[in-house]
Design an enzyme around this catalytic site. Structure first.
Site, PDB file in Angstrom:
ATOM      1  N   ASP A   1       0.817  -1.211   0.000  1.00 45.31           N
ATOM      2  CA  ASP A   1       0.000   0.000   0.000  1.00 45.31           C
ATOM      3  C   ASP A   1       0.854   1.264   0.000  1.00 45.31           C
ATOM      4  O   ASP A   1       0.321   2.379  -0.059  1.00 45.31           O
ATOM      5  CB  ASP A   1      -0.979   0.012   1.184  1.00 45.31           C
ATOM      6  CG  ASP A   1      -0.270  -0.092   2.538  1.00 45.31           C
ATOM      7  OD1 ASP A   1       0.960   0.098   2.591  1.00 45.31           O
ATOM      8  OD2 ASP A   1      -0.951  -0.378   3.542  1.00 45.31           O
TER       9      ASP A   1
ATOM     10  N   ASP B   1      20.810  -2.066  -1.236  1.00 47.53           N
ATOM     11  CA  ASP B   1      19.855  -0.969  -1.422  1.00 47.53           C
ATOM     12  C   ASP B   1      19.734  -0.123  -0.160  1.00 47.53           C
ATOM     13  O   ASP B   1      19.061   0.916  -0.178  1.00 47.53           O
ATOM     14  CB  ASP B   1      18.482  -1.500  -1.849  1.00 47.53           C
ATOM     15  CG  ASP B   1      17.949  -2.560  -0.900  1.00 47.53           C
ATOM     16  OD1 ASP B   1      18.571  -3.631  -0.830  1.00 47.53           O
ATOM     17  OD2 ASP B   1      16.922  -2.326  -0.232  1.00 47.53           O
TER      18      ASP B   1
END
Length: 284
Positions: free
Chosen positions: A114, A241
């Site tokens: 989301d 990352d």
């Protein structure tokens, strides 16, 4: 003040234009006023509806692309799945990124995501990053904490929030992985040239600027991790990352300060093999 979009303009292939979602009832819970002033902002304006729109990514913003080795497994297509680069503020001769987390879906969001964050995780990152800064560790900084008025499901129903952080940049080791997979040498070299100019301009004068750049990145990361070790700090997820070219500590997820000395201490529920244990951090 106006933010620039220097990174997006120089390396458009490494970003995607995006925008933060509308929030049902946003409130600025906390503003780091000294940092806001350092960036050239009027704290009163940042508290206004227009300032809140900027912090929530409702103006021009970009999701950044990167890849990453996650617990040793390479993920080629990642990026900001719940965060946005709002732009850069110029402080003296330097650019500083403003980056918002928890702003909603982006082109890099994973299926089922989301794009939001719990308010508790945003507060945690703010507190730990500011503590690290006070302890002399290179780190991103916390600028603002915003309650969105939204409830989200994370095991339990919890209030959602948006955090705005400041960094020398959000260029990661994984950004170079991504560029290497793009159009070959040209994209990778363009990224390296940009990183050298922004972070290590002295390398330009060396006989081999790219080799010198690599050496300086390694040194900056070594200094940072040495400071972690001295404090008993465990990052928890040192994936590529989550590691910056600048050497600043970034992405305070499952992190902790070790309470009793044990090289095998881990602080990630999925780090079953201890890859990112306290004692392994220098090697990683």
């Amino acid at each position: 003040m106006q933010l620039s979009h220097d990174y997006a303009e120089h390396l458009p292939q490494l970003v995607r234009l995006s925008q933060g979602e509308e929030q049902p009832d946003p409130h600025l819970l906390f503003l780091n006023e000294p940092l806001a002033l350092e960036l050239g902002f009027d704290p009163g304006w940042l508290r206004s509806p227009a300032g809140l729109d900027l912090l929530l990514g409702h103006d021009t913003a970009h999701a950044m692309a990167y890849s990453g080795f996650q617990f040793g497994q390479f993920n080629s297509y990642m990026g900001d799945g719940r965060a946005l680069l709002l732009g850069e503020a110029r402080v003296g001769d330097d650019f500083l990124d403003l980056h918002a987390k928890g702003t909603g879906l982006t082109p890099f969001s994973r299926p089922g995501s989301d794009g939001r964050a719990t308010l508790s995780s945003i507060l945690r990152e703010y507190l730990v990053s500011e503590a690290m800064h006070a302890l002399g560790v290179p780190t991103t900084r916390g600028l603002a904490v915003i309650s969105t008025g939204r409830k989200i499901q994370r095991g339990h129903v919890r209030p959602a929030g948006v955090g705005v952080r400041v960094a020398a940049s959000h260029l990661r080791v994984g950004t170079f992985h991504y560029a290497q997979l793009g159009d070959g040498t040209n994209q990778l070299q363009a990224l390296a040239d940009y990183a050298i100019s922004r972070h290590y301009p002295a390398a330009i004068k060396s006989e081999n600027p790219y080799k010198e750049f690599f050496r300086l990145v390694v040194e900056s990361q070594m200094r940072t991790v040495a400071k972690w070790q001295r404090l008993g700090f465990i990052h928890g997820v040192m994936n590529t990352d989550n590691t910056t070219i600048s050497g600043q500590t970034i992405d305070y997820g499952p992190c902790a300060f070790m309470e009793s000395y044990d090289l095998a201490t881990v602080f990630s529920s999925i780090d079953n093999g201890g890859r990112y244990a306290y004692g392994n951090q220098p090697h990683i």
